[in-house]
Design a protein around this motif. Sequence first.
Motif, PDB file in Angstrom:
ATOM      1  N   ILE A 330       0.820  -1.212   0.000  1.00 45.24           N
ATOM      2  CA  ILE A 330       0.000   0.000   0.000  1.00 45.24           C
ATOM      3  C   ILE A 330       0.856   1.266   0.000  1.00 45.24           C
ATOM      4  CG2 ILE A 330      -1.728   1.315   1.312  1.00 45.24           C
ATOM      5  CD1 ILE A 330      -2.674  -1.416   2.422  1.00 45.24           C
ATOM      6  N   ILE A 331       1.925   1.275   0.823  1.00 47.67           N
ATOM      7  CA  ILE A 331       2.682   2.507   1.072  1.00 47.67           C
ATOM      8  C   ILE A 331       4.000   2.571   0.306  1.00 47.67           C
ATOM      9  CG2 ILE A 331       3.767   3.916   2.880  1.00 47.67           C
ATOM     10  CD1 ILE A 331       1.687   2.753   4.816  1.00 47.67           C
ATOM     11  N   ASN A 332       4.609   1.416   0.014  1.00 51.06           N
ATOM     12  CA  ASN A 332       5.900   1.380  -0.668  1.00 51.06           C
ATOM     13  C   ASN A 332       6.959   2.195   0.087  1.00 51.06           C
ATOM     14  OD1 ASN A 332       7.238   2.578  -3.812  1.00 51.06           O
ATOM     15  ND2 ASN A 332       7.860   0.815  -2.627  1.00 51.06           N
ATOM     16  N   PRO A 333       7.202   1.875   1.376  1.00 49.89           N
ATOM     17  CA  PRO A 333       8.180   2.641   2.153  1.00 49.89           C
ATOM     18  C   PRO A 333       9.607   2.322   1.765  1.00 49.89           C
ATOM     19  CG  PRO A 333       7.443   0.780   3.435  1.00 49.89           C
ATOM     20  CD  PRO A 333       6.642   0.757   2.157  1.00 49.89           C
ATOM     21  N   GLU A 334      10.507   3.256   2.028  1.00 50.42           N
ATOM     22  CA  GLU A 334      11.923   2.988   1.774  1.00 50.42           C
ATOM     23  C   GLU A 334      12.575   2.273   2.950  1.00 50.42           C
ATOM     24  OE1 GLU A 334      14.475   6.562   1.860  1.00 50.42           O
ATOM     25  OE2 GLU A 334      12.656   7.696   2.305  1.00 50.42           O
ATOM     26  N   LEU A 335      11.943   2.376   4.141  1.00 54.85           N
ATOM     27  CA  LEU A 335      12.549   1.807   5.340  1.00 54.85           C
ATOM     28  C   LEU A 335      11.474   1.379   6.323  1.00 54.85           C
ATOM     29  CD1 LEU A 335      15.070   1.361   7.232  1.00 54.85           C
ATOM     30  CD2 LEU A 335      14.760   3.748   7.969  1.00 54.85           C
ATOM     31  N   ILE A 336      11.708   0.244   6.979  1.00 60.03           N
ATOM     32  CA  ILE A 336      10.908  -0.200   8.126  1.00 60.03           C
ATOM     33  C   ILE A 336      11.855  -0.298   9.313  1.00 60.03           C
ATOM     34  CG2 ILE A 336       9.587  -2.093   9.146  1.00 60.03           C
ATOM     35  CD1 ILE A 336       8.663  -2.813   6.318  1.00 60.03           C
ATOM     36  N   VAL A 337      11.505   0.363  10.424  1.00 58.88           N
ATOM     37  CA  VAL A 337      12.321   0.339  11.638  1.00 58.88           C
ATOM     38  C   VAL A 337      11.591  -0.464  12.699  1.00 58.88           C
ATOM     39  CG1 VAL A 337      13.438   1.702  13.447  1.00 58.88           C
ATOM     40  CG2 VAL A 337      13.298   2.599  11.112  1.00 58.88           C
ATOM     41  N   LEU A 338      12.278  -1.444  13.280  1.00 57.89           N
ATOM     42  CA  LEU A 338      11.722  -2.209  14.392  1.00 57.89           C
ATOM     43  C   LEU A 338      12.133  -1.518  15.680  1.00 57.89           C
ATOM     44  CD1 LEU A 338      12.565  -5.832  13.199  1.00 57.89           C
ATOM     45  CD2 LEU A 338      10.499  -4.503  12.759  1.00 57.89           C
ATOM     46  N   GLY A 339      11.168  -0.957  16.399  1.00 53.90           N
ATOM     47  CA  GLY A 339      11.486  -0.180  17.590  1.00 53.90           C
ATOM     48  C   GLY A 339      10.642  -0.583  18.776  1.00 53.90           C
ATOM     49  N   GLY A 340      10.661   0.270  19.802  1.00 47.65           N
ATOM     50  CA  GLY A 340       9.928  -0.023  21.027  1.00 47.65           C
ATOM     51  C   GLY A 340      10.651  -1.020  21.902  1.00 47.65           C
ATOM     52  N   ARG A 341       9.952  -1.527  22.881  1.00 46.39           N
ATOM     53  CA  ARG A 341      10.522  -2.481  23.840  1.00 46.39           C
ATOM     54  C   ARG A 341      11.098  -3.709  23.145  1.00 46.39           C
ATOM     55  NH1 ARG A 341       9.683  -3.206  29.329  1.00 46.39           N
ATOM     56  NH2 ARG A 341       8.221  -1.458  29.310  1.00 46.39           N
ATOM     57  N   GLY A 342      10.423  -4.164  22.103  1.00 49.15           N
ATOM     58  CA  GLY A 342      10.855  -5.378  21.415  1.00 49.15           C
ATOM     59  C   GLY A 342      12.138  -5.231  20.635  1.00 49.15           C
ATOM     60  N   ALA A 343      12.649  -3.989  20.494  1.00 54.17           N
ATOM     61  CA  ALA A 343      13.916  -3.794  19.779  1.00 54.17           C
ATOM     62  C   ALA A 343      15.067  -4.501  20.486  1.00 54.17           C
ATOM     63  CB  ALA A 343      14.218  -2.301  19.651  1.00 54.17           C
ATOM     64  N   ILE A 344      14.873  -4.827  21.768  1.00 51.05           N
ATOM     65  CA  ILE A 344      15.889  -5.583  22.512  1.00 51.05           C
ATOM     66  C   ILE A 344      16.226  -6.875  21.772  1.00 51.05           C
ATOM     67  CG2 ILE A 344      16.361  -6.822  24.670  1.00 51.05           C
ATOM     68  CD1 ILE A 344      14.472  -4.817  26.061  1.00 51.05           C
ATOM     69  N   ALA A 345      15.194  -7.515  21.224  1.00 47.47           N
ATOM     70  CA  ALA A 345      15.397  -8.766  20.490  1.00 47.47           C
ATOM     71  C   ALA A 345      15.187  -8.552  18.999  1.00 47.47           C
ATOM     72  CB  ALA A 345      14.447  -9.836  21.010  1.00 47.47           C
ATOM     73  N   GLY A 346      15.339  -7.311  18.550  1.00 47.53           N
ATOM     74  CA  GLY A 346      15.016  -6.959  17.174  1.00 47.53           C
ATOM     75  C   GLY A 346      15.776  -7.750  16.126  1.00 47.53           C
ATOM     76  N   LYS A 347      17.071  -7.965  16.336  1.00 50.02           N
ATOM     77  CA  LYS A 347      17.871  -8.675  15.335  1.00 50.02           C
ATOM     78  C   LYS A 347      17.392 -10.113  15.167  1.00 50.02           C
ATOM     79  CE  LYS A 347      22.028  -5.851  15.823  1.00 50.02           C
ATOM     80  NZ  LYS A 347      23.458  -5.807  16.172  1.00 50.02           N
ATOM     81  N   MET A 348      16.928 -10.710  16.285  1.00 52.80           N
ATOM     82  CA  MET A 348      16.428 -12.070  16.213  1.00 52.80           C
ATOM     83  C   MET A 348      15.124 -12.134  15.403  1.00 52.80           C
ATOM     84  SD  MET A 348      14.498 -14.732  17.192  1.00 52.80           S
ATOM     85  CE  MET A 348      13.367 -13.822  18.232  1.00 52.80           C
ATOM     86  N   MET A 349      14.376 -11.011  15.386  1.00 53.07           N
ATOM     87  CA  MET A 349      13.109 -10.963  14.668  1.00 53.07           C
ATOM     88  C   MET A 349      13.293 -10.749  13.164  1.00 53.07           C
ATOM     89  SD  MET A 349      11.011  -8.522  17.294  1.00 53.07           S
ATOM     90  CE  MET A 349       9.524  -8.536  16.285  1.00 53.07           C
ATOM     91  N   MET A 350      14.463 -10.270  12.784  1.00 51.50           N
ATOM     92  CA  MET A 350      14.688  -9.867  11.396  1.00 51.50           C
ATOM     93  C   MET A 350      14.435 -11.003  10.400  1.00 51.50           C
ATOM     94  SD  MET A 350      15.728  -6.652  10.845  1.00 51.50           S
ATOM     95  CE  MET A 350      17.006  -6.579   9.594  1.00 51.50           C
ATOM     96  N   ALA A 351      15.001 -12.183  10.679  1.00 51.13           N
ATOM     97  CA  ALA A 351      14.918 -13.287   9.707  1.00 51.13           C
ATOM     98  C   ALA A 351      13.475 -13.703   9.429  1.00 51.13           C
ATOM     99  CB  ALA A 351      15.752 -14.470  10.185  1.00 51.13           C
ATOM    100  N   PRO A 352      12.661 -13.982  10.460  1.00 47.35           N
ATOM    101  CA  PRO A 352      11.274 -14.376  10.150  1.00 47.35           C
ATOM    102  C   PRO A 352      10.452 -13.256   9.515  1.00 47.35           C
ATOM    103  CG  PRO A 352      11.616 -14.231  12.530  1.00 47.35           C
ATOM    104  CD  PRO A 352      12.952 -14.151  11.899  1.00 47.35           C
ATOM    105  N   ILE A 353      10.715 -11.998   9.890  1.00 51.90           N
ATOM    106  CA  ILE A 353      10.008 -10.887   9.252  1.00 51.90           C
ATOM    107  C   ILE A 353      10.371 -10.797   7.779  1.00 51.90           C
ATOM    108  CG2 ILE A 353       9.926  -8.364   9.115  1.00 51.90           C
ATOM    109  CD1 ILE A 353       9.866  -8.269  12.142  1.00 51.90           C
ATOM    110  N   GLU A 354      11.666 -10.887   7.482  1.00 54.61           N
ATOM    111  CA  GLU A 354      12.109 -10.828   6.088  1.00 54.61           C
ATOM    112  C   GLU A 354      11.578 -12.020   5.300  1.00 54.61           C
ATOM    113  OE1 GLU A 354      16.320 -10.503   6.586  1.00 54.61           O
ATOM    114  OE2 GLU A 354      16.287  -8.317   6.326  1.00 54.61           O
TER     115      GLU A 354
END
Length: 396
Positions: A330-354
């Motif tokens: 819908i939006i075609n963003p140039e960047l998605i930032v994973l933030g908030g409290r969950g950013a502590i484990a953000g790198k671990m979330m990257m693979a399944p999100i991608e």
Amino acid sequence: MTASTKKYRQLRTDVIKHLYYGKMLTLAELSNLTHKSLPLITTMVNNLMADGYVLEYGLAPSTGGRRALTFLLNKEKQSYIIAVAMDQLVTQVVIYDLLNEVRIAAELFPFALNGDPTNTITLIEFLKNYIIRSGIPLEQILGLGIGMPGFVNAAEGVNHTFFKIEGQGNLKEHLTKELGLPVFIDNDSSLIALAELKFGMAKERKDVMVVNVGWGIGLGMIINGSLFRGHSGYAGEFSHIPLSQSNKLCACGKQGCLEVDTSLLVLVERAKLQIKNGMKSSLELSFLDESKLHGDHFLEAAKAGDPLAVSIMADAAFLIGKGLATLIHIINPELIVLGGRGAIAGKMMMAPIEQAIHEFCIPRLAEHTEIKVSALNTESALLGAATLVIENCNFN
């Protein structure tokens, strides 16, 4: 007020804001940012120096010619900002100076939000006590910014979810009256996105989505370099996209919301159930430690590679990625930032999100969207609340 006086005051405010965000700037840079002539900016900066707001800092790095002077805000001006970051379980408060340096240590206040009408009274008492203990006179405080969960209309000063002020005007006005200083409120995910826009990975970017991973799943949307709020101020309710296949009822009263399978509260309960059913995990001991929220224990375990925490987090992250794939279309963003409290484990979330994005998103769109973990981490909520004050201040 004459038109010339109004323009002068606006330029004064604009210069201070640019120095707040840019930290150290030259006169030429301020001229470019404000779209005002160099002589006019020079006069304004001299006036602000005379008033104690601005200091000469030193010479800018050489670009081949004569090195220009840089200027920054004076943290000893005795102008302070109170920043408050609320989530469903904990409220944080801190006092910053004009350089965003902590002047009064942050405090954490366990405060579970619900529909109780005494929520507002409890919040006011906590903030009053903190301000009194700080020893800072009210006249030296520029304002107080609060980021809070719920359906918040910043323009109207209303939180329709957690703080309903019956017969006392809107929440913003009520807090301003009770605390004796300007108060500004906004949705927590919007302010996390604002912090990324001004100080983080979204700075100088045009189209960015900032995912607030916490007790719920929030979203701040930056469109064309500005925070996007939507027609009535409630844009970004990402957690209520109907992606869940379960029949669990969401707090909003609907079924199928993303939040019922991805919020930290749900992930913690899922981990507890599996441990009860015999699954081995470091969380079994961690959950016995009540000095931290169980959600924080869960995130730390996921970051450390605990198999149970990683497995549960990966399932949730995949579903978040599926939701983001929809938004990318819908939006075609140039960047998605994973933030908030969950950013502590953000790198671990990257693979399944991608993985989810590549599986469900058109490649031509997916390949033009970066995904990064916020470097601001949990401080983003407080920085966003401080920025809210600066955005609404007049430095006259």
